[in-house]
Design a protein around this motif. Sequence first.
Motif, short mmCIF file in Angstrom:
data_model
loop_
_atom_site.label_atom_id
_atom_site.label_comp_id
_atom_site.label_asym_id
_atom_site.label_seq_id
_atom_site.Cartn_x
_atom_site.Cartn_y
_atom_site.Cartn_z
N LEU A 158 0.82 -1.21 0.00
CA LEU A 158 0.00 0.00 0.00
C LEU A 158 0.86 1.26 0.00
N ILE A 159 1.96 1.24 0.75
CA ILE A 159 2.84 2.41 0.77
C ILE A 159 3.33 2.70 -0.64
N ALA A 160 3.78 1.66 -1.33
CA ALA A 160 4.31 1.85 -2.67
C ALA A 160 3.24 2.33 -3.64
N THR A 161 2.06 1.70 -3.56
CA THR A 161 1.03 2.06 -4.53
C THR A 161 0.45 3.45 -4.27
N THR A 162 0.25 3.80 -3.01
CA THR A 162 -0.27 5.14 -2.72
C THR A 162 0.70 6.20 -3.23
N TYR A 163 1.97 5.91 -3.07
CA TYR A 163 2.99 6.86 -3.50
C TYR A 163 2.85 7.16 -4.98
N ALA A 214 -10.91 4.80 -7.86
CA ALA A 214 -11.71 5.01 -6.66
C ALA A 214 -11.51 6.42 -6.12
N SER A 215 -10.26 6.90 -6.15
CA SER A 215 -9.98 8.21 -5.56
C SER A 215 -10.66 9.31 -6.36
N ASN A 232 -5.14 13.61 -3.79
CA ASN A 232 -4.11 12.82 -3.08
C ASN A 232 -4.57 12.45 -1.67
N LYS A 233 -5.40 13.33 -1.07
CA LYS A 233 -5.94 12.99 0.26
C LYS A 233 -6.92 11.83 0.17
N CYS A 234 -7.68 11.80 -0.97
CA CYS A 234 -8.60 10.68 -1.19
C CYS A 234 -7.83 9.36 -1.25
N VAL A 235 -6.67 9.40 -1.91
CA VAL A 235 -5.86 8.18 -2.04
C VAL A 235 -5.42 7.70 -0.67
N LEU A 284 -8.36 6.16 1.09
CA LEU A 284 -8.69 4.82 0.57
C LEU A 284 -7.68 3.78 1.04
N ALA A 285 -6.40 4.19 1.01
CA ALA A 285 -5.37 3.24 1.44
C ALA A 285 -5.58 2.86 2.90
N GLY A 286 -5.96 3.85 3.70
CA GLY A 286 -6.24 3.58 5.11
C GLY A 286 -7.39 2.60 5.27
N ILE A 287 -8.46 2.85 4.48
CA ILE A 287 -9.62 1.96 4.56
C ILE A 287 -9.23 0.54 4.17
#
Lengths: 353, 372
Positions: free
Chosen positions: A122-127, A284-285, A297-300, A303-306
């Motif tokens: 998730l860290i990599a993909t959100t980035y 999704a974002s 970017n905040k949406c991402v 979503l990653a958190g969810i």
Amino acid sequence: MLSNKNLFFLIIQAQVGIGILGLPYILYNDVQQDGWMSLLVAGVLAQGILIILVALSRTSPKETFYELNHRLLGTFLGKIVNILYILYFISFSLLLMILVSDVINTWILHRTPKWAIILLLLIATTYIAKEQILTISRTFLFFSILFIGLIILLFMVYPQDNHFGRMLPMGSKDFTEIVKASPDAFVSLIGFEIILFIMPFIKNPKKSLLVLTFANLFTVLLYVFLFITCVITFSGAQFSLIQEPLLYLFRGLSFHFVERIDIIFLSFWIVPISTTLVVQLYNASLGVQNLFAIQRNKCVYLLAGILLGLCLLPVSYSIKESLSSFMIYLNIIFVFIFPALLLIIAKVRGIKA
Amino acid sequence: MKKVTRKISVLLVILPLLTGCWDQRLIVEQEVVNGLSFDLEDKKIKSTMVVLNIIPKGTGFFDFKNQISSATGNSLEDTYRELRAYYTGPLTASKSRIVLFGESFAKKNLDAYLDLFFRLPDPYLGSKVAIVKGSEAGELFTLKEIGTNPIAFGLYEIIEAAESNSTVPIGNLNILFTYFNEEGKDFILPVIEKKGEKVAVSGAGLISDNSYSGKMISLKSSSLLLLFMDKYGERVDLETYLDDKKKLNNQVGYRVVKAKRKMDLKKDGSGLPVVDLHLDLKVMIHQYPRTEKISDQRMEELETLISRDLTKKSKAIMKQTQEANCDVLGIGRKLKETDPEAWKAIDWREAYPEIKINTKVDVAIEKTGILQ
């Protein structure tokens, strides 16, 4: 703005991911050596859907799918549909992450807890996903070098002990059986729906259908090539046992100085898998942005958190099987049926106006 | 200031993830299994494993020691549990070079016993596999070395050499996995024998229905069989007596330059297949009993002589495979692929020893070395 080249690699990266590992196994268990026909049928199906999606997004090329929904269905209904789509992308990502962490857990990192694998992923993909679409597509372009690696490795299987006769008898299954197996292949072609969301960013929208067709063709041919390689390498009963034929194919490869190509390959293949996740997160974002009017970017991050939270739930792993069989239908509803309906609505409204 | 704290906190989260502490397996702590063998003893499985310990002796020099232990039990897992107790670290089969079967063990259905090799992702599937004749398989490991190689590596290389000399087809655990599950095709495994303090490959053991039939093709004939299987190695050297008398120095030796095999299936009256095997060889003469010029006429005589000899030999080999009920050529597989109806109608295990196999070898001499 996305050039044709960017669009092409964006689509193939969105399509090819975790599915490729298990696809030959699923197809072989359905229709044995005729699985490549199912793949071609699924490819034609995907092509038909592509035409619908492009036609839909061309009705108003300056809007994303979510904005289109609002305009065509009204604020209330549009909002509901958008929420459903966001949920679809979230569940797709969830399934993807469960499958990835499962594969990595069984093949490489036996003792690493799944949450750690998912967190890293998730860290990599959100980035990547938080960036603009152009940045994303350029990253994908760079990652596409891995496809060359895959194709070379597949060719290296050929000098090994294999038997072309295993493709025979050709066409022993009924055509209906072959068609019935195609939804299983179709799941691995999913990803091109991103076109609904990136139409406003394409430099040359008129050419987009052609580019998408080539991308789809590439993916289907890659799958067919992989399937044929697997069929001629594995014997019948063996093939029906091996859940990840692509990895097992490389497990048998060995060179003088390098052994265990399967593990090396899987470590690299996490990249194309995560690009699929990036695309889902991006889709999704955009929806969340449309819904709550906050920075994308905040949406991402949200979503990653969810997703991380969902993955931490202990039930997530027990629903793997049911979720993946459920997903086959969801894909068809959200990628095919609903956009087709919307296209009809758009056309009818267009005539009225 | 705010930015710096954010960066630091992100780093703090990521850093522990980078260490990979859950799955680190240090090579110094591992006991690397180099060779495994399975025997049958009093109706129980006896597993023997050899672990190679390297003892450094100053710069560049090192000695090695084989640590051998064995255990008996009802299943491989059973013996493994006991074997683990002999070693200081966790055992890993991810580098095993060789897997040996005792003759009696090989006669069991091998695929069921070896399941754990294929089911787990860790074991190395490039290991060579062989059947040990004459002695217990585990006994071979008591030899310390072959040549200058530690025993497990030496055995690996002996089998590799047998593969390039076309005694046995290229094989390893991975290929075995394929053939275990192949319908209508059997396979052959190298048979090795301990001769005094040395080990030698003595032939190709015929496997029937995933278990050793007890019969083997001798070293002399196996190359011809491999030519018929279309699975020959780098070198195929054959020889033929010049006349029927087997007297001293009366053989012509030749190396196969090019080989083409054709397999045709026909049906006889009762529905059983009739197999026509045709082998086209281009050879180079590399040994002739007299150092003299071979005339064109003599060359033709030689070609017919060799063709007749090989045809005769190949008939005998096919007979042997039928006696062992080992369809090593995959005739059944071919039938399954080309005529699925007929395949379903017959029980191949019963049919194979009965079918008629016609063989024909045609030899053309292409070269005679650097002498005419």
